[in-house]
Structure formats: C-alpha cells, structure tokens
Design an enzyme around this catalytic site. Structure first.
Site, PDB file in Angstrom:
ATOM      1  N   ARG A  12       0.701  -1.168  -0.006  1.00  0.00           N
ATOM      2  CA  ARG A  12      -0.100   0.003   0.341  1.00  0.00           C
ATOM      3  C   ARG A  12       0.960   1.307   0.093  1.00  0.00           C
ATOM      4  NH1 ARG A  12      -2.714  -3.433   3.255  1.00  0.00           N
ATOM      5  NH2 ARG A  12      -4.310  -4.093   3.246  1.00  0.00           N
ATOM      6  N   LYS A  54      -1.943  -2.455   7.187  1.00  0.00           N
ATOM      7  CA  LYS A  54      -3.273  -1.561   7.843  1.00  0.00           C
ATOM      8  C   LYS A  54      -4.174  -2.986   9.261  1.00  0.00           C
ATOM      9  CE  LYS A  54      -8.128  -1.470   5.702  1.00  0.00           C
ATOM     10  NZ  LYS A  54      -8.477  -1.086   4.578  1.00  0.00           N
ATOM     11  N   HIS A  70      -1.234   2.771  -5.583  1.00  0.00           N
ATOM     12  CA  HIS A  70      -3.186   1.281  -5.264  1.00  0.00           C
ATOM     13  C   HIS A  70      -2.855   0.877  -6.178  1.00  0.00           C
ATOM     14  CE1 HIS A  70      -4.604   0.050  -1.787  1.00  0.00           C
ATOM     15  NE2 HIS A  70      -5.422   0.093  -1.746  1.00  0.00           N
ATOM     16  N   ARG A 126      -0.972  -2.405  -6.714  1.00  0.00           N
ATOM     17  CA  ARG A 126      -1.789  -3.095  -6.163  1.00  0.00           C
ATOM     18  C   ARG A 126      -2.236  -3.580  -6.304  1.00  0.00           C
ATOM     19  NH1 ARG A 126      -1.549  -4.321  -0.542  1.00  0.00           N
ATOM     20  NH2 ARG A 126      -3.795  -4.517   0.266  1.00  0.00           N
ATOM     21  N   HIS A 171      -5.099  -9.237   3.305  1.00  0.00           N
ATOM     22  CA  HIS A 171      -6.028  -8.828   4.142  1.00  0.00           C
ATOM     23  C   HIS A 171      -6.535  -9.906   4.737  1.00  0.00           C
ATOM     24  CE1 HIS A 171      -7.082  -7.660  -1.011  1.00  0.00           C
ATOM     25  NE2 HIS A 171      -6.720  -6.055   0.249  1.00  0.00           N
ATOM     26  N   TYR A 229     -12.329  -5.460 -10.785  1.00  0.00           N
ATOM     27  CA  TYR A 229     -12.433  -4.761 -12.006  1.00  0.00           C
ATOM     28  C   TYR A 229     -11.450  -6.306 -12.386  1.00  0.00           C
ATOM     29  CZ  TYR A 229      -7.327  -4.790 -10.329  1.00  0.00           C
ATOM     30  OH  TYR A 229      -6.326  -4.971  -9.478  1.00  0.00           O
TER      31      TYR A 229
END
Length: 301
Positions: free
Chosen positions: A155, A180, A253, A256, A279, A288
């Site tokens: 990130r 994160k 990003h 990423r 995650h 996408y």
C-alpha cells in the site's frame, strides 16, 4: 443451461448442502434460493468440464462470476439484478463453508464480491504495460518504486513507511511492520525485484545520508511522502510516451490492484493472495480483476 445435475459426486455434494442449509435454517425470500444457486453453479461446472470440486480454483470462480453478471433472467428481459447476483455469491460462500466443514476441500476457493457498479473501479496495468513502464524508468529509484508497489503489492502508506532494514535479502522478504490495522506481514520478493532493490541501495541510496533509515528518500535524506511517491509514478507513466497508458491515471494503489489481478489470473490461491496483500478477509477483492477476460502470464522484468 440444463436444469439437473448429472455428476453423481456433485449430486451428493448438493444433497449435503441442502441438509446443511436446512439444519442451519438459512432462508431466502424464494424458498430454496440458496439450493437453486448452488445447483446452477454445479451444473455450470459440469458444462465447463469440471468433474471434481477440488478442481475449482480462482480461474473457474472468476469465469463463473462473469457468467452471472451477463446471464439473462429466466422469466424476464435483461440480466440478473444486483440483489440476485449477491445472493448467488453468498450461496457459494455457504457451499464452500459446508465443503470445508466436511473436509471435502482443504483450502477455500476464490469467491468474488459484487458492488453493482457503485464501487469505483481502479485502473490497472496489463503485464505488457508493466513491462513498458520498467523499460522507461530513468534511474534505480524509479525501478525500485515500481518493484515495491507492483512486485510486492504494498500500500502507499506501507511504501512511505518502508525502512532499509525492512528489505531482507537473505530471506527474500520485505517486512511490513505496520500494515493496515497495524498488522505485520512478510512479503516475498522475486529475484528480479531483489536485483532492482539492490541496485537502488548500492548505487543511489548509498550516496545519501542515512537519516532516519527510510528506504525512499529525496536528495536531502528526507523520507518521501506518499503524495510525492504518486507524483513520481505519474512522471514514470509520462516517460513511456504511451497515450492510453498515461490516460489511465495510474496510482500506487492501482499497481497493487494490478499484481492482485495478475496473481488471480494465473491461478494463485486466494489464501496466498490474501496473505500477500495483507487482507484480513478472503472476500476483499477487486471487481476489475474479475471482469478482465484476458489471462496473461506473470513475467519477470
């Protein structure tokens, strides 16, 4: 598509799922909606030549999602409603849970999420476009930035916080000390990524005072901010001279997202992708990447 499951093994899996749903008292507004959704999935697998549930991987789940978002309604005109698609995906999640509990599969397969077009889809680069950006880098720092953002999938905030000590060449890992939610993780580096980082450290970063030990610094040994790193990347895009690539407005990003897409397209396990990106949930994914119908191989640069 036909209406009945032919494969005896799939029939058994469906019957187990039917019992699972009844015991857990899972219900939809249309009675056996979850069972119907799983039945349709199993029939689709049969027609796709998949005879064993263990054969289901990222490739198949992505293809099935593409089928769902384009499937016509059975009793009306148009394609499936957003609510219906989400129900189908939720049913697959329940089905996967049942398979895991019964130890039919050892690892969960990829189940996409659907935003119904309300989520902003970030632009992504193709493998060829990534190669083009590498070819037009003007110094080792630019290649190192591309390698960390795309090759390691960090990130923006993680790249900004990266220190020299976090690049572990012996183990081949990049240490993200506070990702994160302040979670630590180790990200594997390919041989080409390690080579680009070595060149930057030995030929450019080495000539700048250590400062606070930041990996990406300016000429005054000041840690480069995330905003400025994105500005650097924008300049790198412009250096390619490719109009369509420049118009994509690629950010860190986006890189990423690009590596996540390329990993999924090459059948990487969803658990690996989840750990690679840091995650917390398996279903944190990229719309996408699911819609991209091209399957291109990962290459080294």
């Amino acid at each position: 598509m036909r209406k009945t499951i032919h494969n005896p093994a799939f029939v058994n899996l469906f019957n187990d799922f039917d019992s699972f749903v009844k015991v857990k008292n899972y219900k939809t507004g249309r009675g056996k909606g979850y069972q119907s959704a799983v039945s349709e999935f199993l029939i689709w697998l049969e027609e796709a030549g998949i005879n064993k549930i263990k054969q289901v991987s990222s490739k198949e789940s992505v293809a099935y999602f593409e089928y769902l978002i384009s499937r016509p309604k059975k009793r009306d005109v148009g394609t499936l409603a957003e609510k219906t698609i989400k129900m189908h995906l939720f049913a697959l999640g329940l089905f996967q849970l049942n398979l895991l509990e019964n130890k039919v599969i050892e690892n969960g397969f990829y189940i996409p999420t659907f935003s119904g077009g309300t989520q902003k889809i970030r632009n992504a680069l193709t493998v060829d476009e990534v190669r083009t950006v590498y070819q037009h880098c003007q110094n080792h720092q630019e290649r190192a930035l591309l390698s960390i953002a795309y090759g390691c999938g960090l990130r923006r905030s993680e790249i900004e916080a990266l220190d020299i000590k976090d690049i572990q060449f012996i183990s081949g890992m990049v240490i993200v000390r506070k990702g994160k939610n302040s979670k630590r993780r180790e990200v594997p580096m390919s041989n080409s990524v390690m080579e680009y980082l070595r060149c930057y450290l030995s030929q450019e970063r080495y000539n700048i005072p250590m400062g606070d030990g930041a990996f990406f610094v300016n000429d005054k040994a000041i840690r480069i901010s995330g905003d400025h790193l994105n500005t650097m990347l924008k300049k790198m895009m412009e250096q390619t001279g490719h109009y369509e690539l420049i118009q994509k407005e690629i950010t860190l990003h986006c890189l990423r997202h690009s590596i996540a897409s390329h990993l999924a397209e090459n059948n990487a396990g969803i658990d690996f992708i989840r750990r690679f990106l840091g995650h917390a949930e398996i279903n944190t994914t990229y719309l996408y990447a699911i819609k991209n119908k091209q399957r291109k191989p990962i290459v080294t640069f």
